[in-house]
Scaffold this motif. Structure first.
Motif, PDB file in Angstrom:
ATOM      1  N   ASN A 137     -27.293   8.517  -6.281  1.00  0.00           N
ATOM      2  CA  ASN A 137     -28.565   8.556  -7.000  1.00  0.00           C
ATOM      3  C   ASN A 137     -28.538   9.641  -8.074  1.00  0.00           C
ATOM      4  O   ASN A 137     -29.002   9.444  -9.191  1.00  0.00           O
ATOM      5  CB  ASN A 137     -29.720   8.820  -6.034  1.00  0.00           C
ATOM      6  CG  ASN A 137     -30.296   7.550  -5.445  1.00  0.00           C
ATOM      7  OD1 ASN A 137     -30.054   6.456  -5.938  1.00  0.00           O
ATOM      8  ND2 ASN A 137     -31.069   7.688  -4.376  1.00  0.00           N
ATOM      9  N   LYS A 140     -26.873   8.542 -10.995  1.00  0.00           N
ATOM     10  CA  LYS A 140     -27.525   7.357 -11.570  1.00  0.00           C
ATOM     11  C   LYS A 140     -26.741   6.081 -11.281  1.00  0.00           C
ATOM     12  O   LYS A 140     -26.848   5.100 -12.025  1.00  0.00           O
ATOM     13  CB  LYS A 140     -27.754   7.528 -13.075  1.00  0.00           C
ATOM     14  CG  LYS A 140     -28.624   8.729 -13.415  1.00  0.00           C
ATOM     15  CD  LYS A 140     -28.907   8.820 -14.902  1.00  0.00           C
ATOM     16  CE  LYS A 140     -29.765  10.043 -15.194  1.00  0.00           C
ATOM     17  NZ  LYS A 140     -30.102  10.158 -16.637  1.00  0.00           N
ATOM     18  N   TYR A 142     -27.187   3.606  -9.131  1.00  0.00           N
ATOM     19  CA  TYR A 142     -28.207   3.159  -8.195  1.00  0.00           C
ATOM     20  C   TYR A 142     -27.788   1.960  -7.345  1.00  0.00           C
ATOM     21  O   TYR A 142     -28.142   1.888  -6.166  1.00  0.00           O
ATOM     22  CB  TYR A 142     -29.504   2.850  -8.957  1.00  0.00           C
ATOM     23  CG  TYR A 142     -29.985   4.028  -9.767  1.00  0.00           C
ATOM     24  CD1 TYR A 142     -30.225   5.258  -9.163  1.00  0.00           C
ATOM     25  CD2 TYR A 142     -30.161   3.928 -11.144  1.00  0.00           C
ATOM     26  CE1 TYR A 142     -30.651   6.349  -9.898  1.00  0.00           C
ATOM     27  CE2 TYR A 142     -30.587   5.012 -11.892  1.00  0.00           C
ATOM     28  CZ  TYR A 142     -30.826   6.224 -11.263  1.00  0.00           C
ATOM     29  OH  TYR A 142     -31.234   7.302 -12.001  1.00  0.00           O
ATOM     30  N   TYR A 168     -36.059   5.420  -3.835  1.00  0.00           N
ATOM     31  CA  TYR A 168     -35.857   6.089  -5.118  1.00  0.00           C
ATOM     32  C   TYR A 168     -34.942   5.265  -6.032  1.00  0.00           C
ATOM     33  O   TYR A 168     -35.222   5.082  -7.223  1.00  0.00           O
ATOM     34  CB  TYR A 168     -35.267   7.476  -4.906  1.00  0.00           C
ATOM     35  CG  TYR A 168     -34.841   8.122  -6.195  1.00  0.00           C
ATOM     36  CD1 TYR A 168     -35.786   8.489  -7.139  1.00  0.00           C
ATOM     37  CD2 TYR A 168     -33.494   8.311  -6.492  1.00  0.00           C
ATOM     38  CE1 TYR A 168     -35.403   9.053  -8.343  1.00  0.00           C
ATOM     39  CE2 TYR A 168     -33.106   8.869  -7.691  1.00  0.00           C
ATOM     40  CZ  TYR A 168     -34.065   9.243  -8.614  1.00  0.00           C
ATOM     41  OH  TYR A 168     -33.674   9.794  -9.808  1.00  0.00           O
ATOM     42  N   ALA A 169     -33.831   4.757  -5.476  1.00  0.00           N
ATOM     43  CA  ALA A 169     -32.904   3.965  -6.284  1.00  0.00           C
ATOM     44  C   ALA A 169     -33.598   2.720  -6.841  1.00  0.00           C
ATOM     45  O   ALA A 169     -33.435   2.371  -8.025  1.00  0.00           O
ATOM     46  CB  ALA A 169     -31.691   3.573  -5.446  1.00  0.00           C
ATOM     47  N   LYS A 170     -34.399   2.069  -6.022  1.00  0.00           N
ATOM     48  CA  LYS A 170     -35.109   0.874  -6.483  1.00  0.00           C
ATOM     49  C   LYS A 170     -36.162   1.234  -7.526  1.00  0.00           C
ATOM     50  O   LYS A 170     -36.413   0.460  -8.464  1.00  0.00           O
ATOM     51  CB  LYS A 170     -35.737   0.154  -5.288  1.00  0.00           C
ATOM     52  CG  LYS A 170     -34.693  -0.521  -4.394  1.00  0.00           C
ATOM     53  CD  LYS A 170     -35.326  -1.168  -3.176  1.00  0.00           C
ATOM     54  CE  LYS A 170     -34.284  -1.900  -2.336  1.00  0.00           C
ATOM     55  NZ  LYS A 170     -34.872  -2.508  -1.116  1.00  0.00           N
ATOM     56  N   MET A 172     -35.839   3.640  -9.735  1.00  0.00           N
ATOM     57  CA  MET A 172     -35.111   3.827 -10.979  1.00  0.00           C
ATOM     58  C   MET A 172     -34.699   2.498 -11.616  1.00  0.00           C
ATOM     59  O   MET A 172     -34.567   2.393 -12.828  1.00  0.00           O
ATOM     60  CB  MET A 172     -33.868   4.684 -10.739  1.00  0.00           C
ATOM     61  CG  MET A 172     -34.157   6.119 -10.321  1.00  0.00           C
ATOM     62  SD  MET A 172     -35.064   7.077 -11.577  1.00  0.00           S
ATOM     63  CE  MET A 172     -36.719   7.074 -10.871  1.00  0.00           C
ATOM     64  N   SER A 179     -39.561  -0.667  -3.953  1.00  0.00           N
ATOM     65  CA  SER A 179     -39.562   0.789  -3.820  1.00  0.00           C
ATOM     66  C   SER A 179     -40.767   1.262  -3.016  1.00  0.00           C
ATOM     67  O   SER A 179     -40.636   2.083  -2.099  1.00  0.00           O
ATOM     68  CB  SER A 179     -39.576   1.431  -5.214  1.00  0.00           C
ATOM     69  OG  SER A 179     -39.701   2.839  -5.122  1.00  0.00           O
TER      70      SER A 179
END
Length: 317
Positions: A137, A140, A142, A168-170, A172, A179
């Motif tokens: 993460n 970046k 993701y 968090y990844a979703k 982004m 998310s």
């Protein structure tokens, strides 16, 4: 394996649980009019990327063992782990712990490499997948992070940290509904999970679910009444509702908690200008500019009336 009688790895795990995945607040994603939450100064100076050692009285790597003993910092701990790995190259716990240290030092690639090694030695280490996902993460990456969090959840279905990281990844990737659902699962598993409420509030704000965002930021304030950024974000939501007096109160509270937060002065200045409090609003805009808020010297918004007042403020400076 990690020696759990040794306070060093326990302390590092505690630190990473507090510092991990603050990225939604570090300016990595546009959140509209919501002020960005920077990395907390209690952990590091305001330098992007969380690359510095936490500047605490007691070193983050180890607990103080006696009044006269100086604690080790993360660099010292890294050297200790390097030596330990040379002596025990097939101990996955050592690689996992070194990955945590490297993460805290901002060496995210090095952290991923250490978690790769730990997982190769023991593919059932759910926490290693979580930590590798956190490092990805930070890089970046993701999609790869989501893969790691999925595996962590398969191995350890009640891992709140895995749902948090995946949320968090979703976020982004702008997969907002997914998310929000992941942050909700993290909250279900860990009551009082303030970071999850905070992040979910941010996603809800971006998804224009202002009612949900208001509820989440209010919940953060209930749990941590000294969190200045929760007041900043709740104030931004209240602006969307047109609750300007309430927003003004929240911005003022945030400034009381963080008197050098430029975004708070800038945002409060805009609200005061909308409330026809021109003198006070201009003073806030000037203060924000003196603290480094570039937009404060560029005018307030696209609204012609605010541009007019912005010009008037600049003439006063």
């Amino acid at each position: 394996m990690i020696d759990m009688t040794n306070p060093a790895p326990i302390a590092i795990i505690a630190i990473i649980s507090l510092t991990a995945l603050l990225c939604p607040f570090c300016g990595q994603k546009d959140t509209g009019n919501i002020p960005e939450k920077e990395t907390e100064k209690t952990w590091e100076e305001k330098i992007p990327g969380k690359a510095n050692i936490p500047k605490t009285e007691q070193g983050p790597g180890e607990k103080r063992k006696s009044p006269g003993q100086k604690p080790k910092n993360l660099h010292d701990r890294l050297e200790d782990l390097n030596r330990a790995i040379r002596e025990n190259p097939r101990d996955p716990g050592l690689y996992s712990e070194r990955g945590m240290v490297r993460y805290l030092l901002g060496d995210y690639r090095g952290a991923v490499a250490d978690y790769d090694a730990a997982i190769a030695l023991n593919p059932k280490l759910a926490d290693a997948y979580v930590r590798r996902g956190e490092a990805k993460n930070a890089l970046k990456e993701y999609a790869g992070a989501i893969d790691d969090f999925n595996e962590a959840i398969r191995l350890k279905p009640r891992s709140a940290g895995a749902y948090f990281g995946r949320g968090y990844a979703k976020h982004m990737l702008e997969r907002y509904n997914e998310s929000i659902a992941d942050y909700g699962l993290a909250i279900d598993l860990e009551k009082g999970y303030t970071k999850a409420y905070y992040n979910r509030g941010t996603v809800r704000f971006e998804a224009r679910d202002y009612k949900g965002a208001l509820e989440d930021f209010s919940r953060v304030i209930d749990l941590e009444p000294d969190d200045a950024f929760a007041y900043l974000r709740r104030a931004a939501v209240r602006e969307k509702y047109g609750e300007l007096r309430e927003a003004l109160e929240d911005y003022t509270k945030a400034i009381g908690l963080r008197p050098r937060e430029a975004a708070a002065y800038y945002s409060r200045g805009k609200v005061r200008l909308r409330l026809k409090m021109d003198e006070e609003g201009c003073e806030d805009i000037r203060k924000a500019g003196s603290l480094g808020w570039k937009a404060a010297s560029d005018g307030m918004s696209a609204r012609s009336e605010e541009r007019r007042v912005g010009k008037e403020c600049r003439s006063r400076w």
